[in-house]
Every structure is written in structure tokens, then in C-alpha cells.
Design a protein around this motif. Sequence first.
Motif, short mmCIF file in Angstrom:
data_model
loop_
_atom_site.label_atom_id
_atom_site.label_comp_id
_atom_site.label_asym_id
_atom_site.label_seq_id
_atom_site.Cartn_x
_atom_site.Cartn_y
_atom_site.Cartn_z
N THR A 46 0.83 -1.20 0.00
CA THR A 46 0.00 0.00 0.00
C THR A 46 0.86 1.25 0.00
O THR A 46 0.61 2.21 -0.75
N THR A 47 1.90 1.26 0.85
CA THR A 47 2.79 2.41 0.90
C THR A 47 3.48 2.65 -0.43
O THR A 47 3.57 3.78 -0.92
N GLU A 89 2.48 1.80 -3.47
CA GLU A 89 1.55 2.28 -4.48
C GLU A 89 1.14 3.73 -4.22
O GLU A 89 0.99 4.52 -5.16
N MET A 90 0.96 4.09 -2.96
CA MET A 90 0.59 5.47 -2.64
C MET A 90 1.71 6.44 -2.99
O MET A 90 1.48 7.54 -3.50
N ALA A 116 1.59 11.56 0.42
CA ALA A 116 0.89 10.27 0.37
C ALA A 116 0.45 9.78 1.75
O ALA A 116 -0.01 8.65 1.87
N GLY A 150 -3.16 8.22 2.22
CA GLY A 150 -3.33 6.87 1.67
C GLY A 150 -2.58 5.83 2.48
O GLY A 150 -3.05 4.69 2.63
N ILE A 151 -1.40 6.20 3.01
CA ILE A 151 -0.64 5.26 3.83
C ILE A 151 -1.39 4.95 5.12
O ILE A 151 -1.44 3.79 5.57
N GLY A 194 -8.89 8.04 3.77
CA GLY A 194 -8.80 8.02 2.32
C GLY A 194 -9.50 9.20 1.68
O GLY A 194 -9.03 9.76 0.70
N ALA A 218 -7.32 12.13 2.04
CA ALA A 218 -6.17 12.06 1.13
C ALA A 218 -6.53 12.48 -0.28
O ALA A 218 -5.73 13.05 -1.00
N SER A 219 -7.78 12.16 -0.69
CA SER A 219 -8.20 12.48 -2.04
C SER A 219 -8.78 13.89 -2.18
O SER A 219 -9.21 14.29 -3.24
#
Length: 283
Positions: free
Chosen positions: A156-157, A159-160, A191, A194-195, A275, A278-279
Motif C-alpha cells: 500500500t505504501t 503504491e501510494m 501520500a 493513503g498510507i 482516504g 487524502a483524495s
Amino acid sequence: MIAGRNHRRKFMRSLMFVLALGATVLALIPLGSILLYVATRGLMALNWDFFTQLPKPVGEPGGGLANAIVGTLILVGLASLMGIPLGILTGIYLSEFGRGRLAWLVRFICDVMTGVPSIIVGIVVYGTIVLAMKRFSAIAGGVALAIIMLPLVTRTTEEMLKLVPNSLREASLALGASQWRTTYSIVLRSAMGGIITGSLLAVARVAGETAPLLFTALNSRYWHTGLDQRIASLPVYIYTYATTPYGDLHRLAWGAALVLVAMVMVTSIAARLAGRKASGGGR
């Protein structure tokens, strides 16, 4: 002709909307049924004693699972302290510095570990830690859960961090910042939402694990006395009580299941909120 085409487009759009809505409802029906059934059965077991008392001996009514609730929080906390920082650091390495065969090997191992049954992790930790310590312990249980969390947090980390535009990295490097400074101050902070989401989802993933705890932390009828001692947990109590022929223990198992589901739901909601932030949805 144009009117006919527009009519067909509207019809197909409406049809796809109805099909998507129907698929969503079909997916929600079993989930809602499970939650409703667990809530209906579990609420009957929840009272003040459930959250404050220890389990009673078999055959004696009453008691609670206070030690299991505390034990679950301790085990998940230990796993998070070990798995989340190491997973984040590994993800940073793969995204920002990892090149060549070593990085490929680390990614391959993470992908394989993601699909490995959790009972295998429990057996490995049993053979390496439990046998070495000559006792079941909270440490062994935390290590087993951390191993399960590690590949999830790592991937996940990575990809973020890859979603962060390269222009931000280039701008920071052009201003004279080192690569580590750029990674910490620019890339990682961009990021972070997301992390955090991925880390919370990993916590929710391991909170209900039973198989690895049977080989590592085992269980206990008493309060937690030390990290090197056996410790109670909700998943193990659910498994133990559900397989007994006693109705009172079944009631406690349903209550433990409801509490565990509530913990997972709270963690999942926190992940959703992180999330969304984050977005940019939280602005």
C-alpha cells in the motif's frame, strides 16, 4: 436517425444503471444479513458484566470477556508497533530507492505473503519464537499478526508513493534538497493519507485472526500479566466458546463476535475517512 441513437443511448444508460444498482443490492443483502444476525444474537449478551468481568468456569453462568477485549487491543497494538513502521519503511525503499533484483525479490515476497494462509504464519512463529521461549506469549502473537500486516502495509505504501507526481520530486531536488529530504518532506507527506488508510485496513485485517493466535498467544482465563505470558483474545474465545455444547458460552461467543465486528467497522470507517481526506474530499 439521430433521435433513434439518442433513445438507444438513454435506454442503455438506464439499463446499465439498473443492473449496477441491482448488483449492489445483491452484494449488500448477505453483508447486511450477517451484520443483522450478529447484532441480534450479540446484543443479548452485552451488559456491564461482559465488559468488566472475567470468564466464569465452565458450567457456571455469568461472567464476561473483559480480559479478551484488553488482550485483543494489546495484540493488535503490538502488531501495529512492529508491522506498520517496518512496512512503511519497506514501501519507501521500494518506491524511491529500490532498483534491481533485490527490489524485485522484496516485491515478490510481499505478494506471496499476502496470499499465504495465516495458519502457516502461526506455525512458523510457533517453531521460531514459542519453542525458543518455551511458552506461549503475547510477544509471539504480536509477531505473527505483524507478519500478516507487513506485506499489506508495504505494498500500500509503495503504491501510494508512486501516485505522487514526479514533478514534486524534481522541484525539490532542483532546490537543493537531498533525496532523503525530498522523500520525507514532500513525497511521504503527500501520500500520508493513503498510507494511513492502508495501515488501518491492515489493522482491521488482523484484528479477527484466530489461527495464528492458537499457535502463539493461545488463550487465558485471567488478566494479562506480561508480554511473555499467554494472553486472551476475542477471536480465540469465539472459536473456543462456539465449539462447546453450553448455551451460556454460545451467548458470550455471539457477544464477542459483535464487539469484534464493531472494532473492525470502526477501523474501516477511520480508513475511509483518511482516504477521503487524502483524495481531497475532506476539504
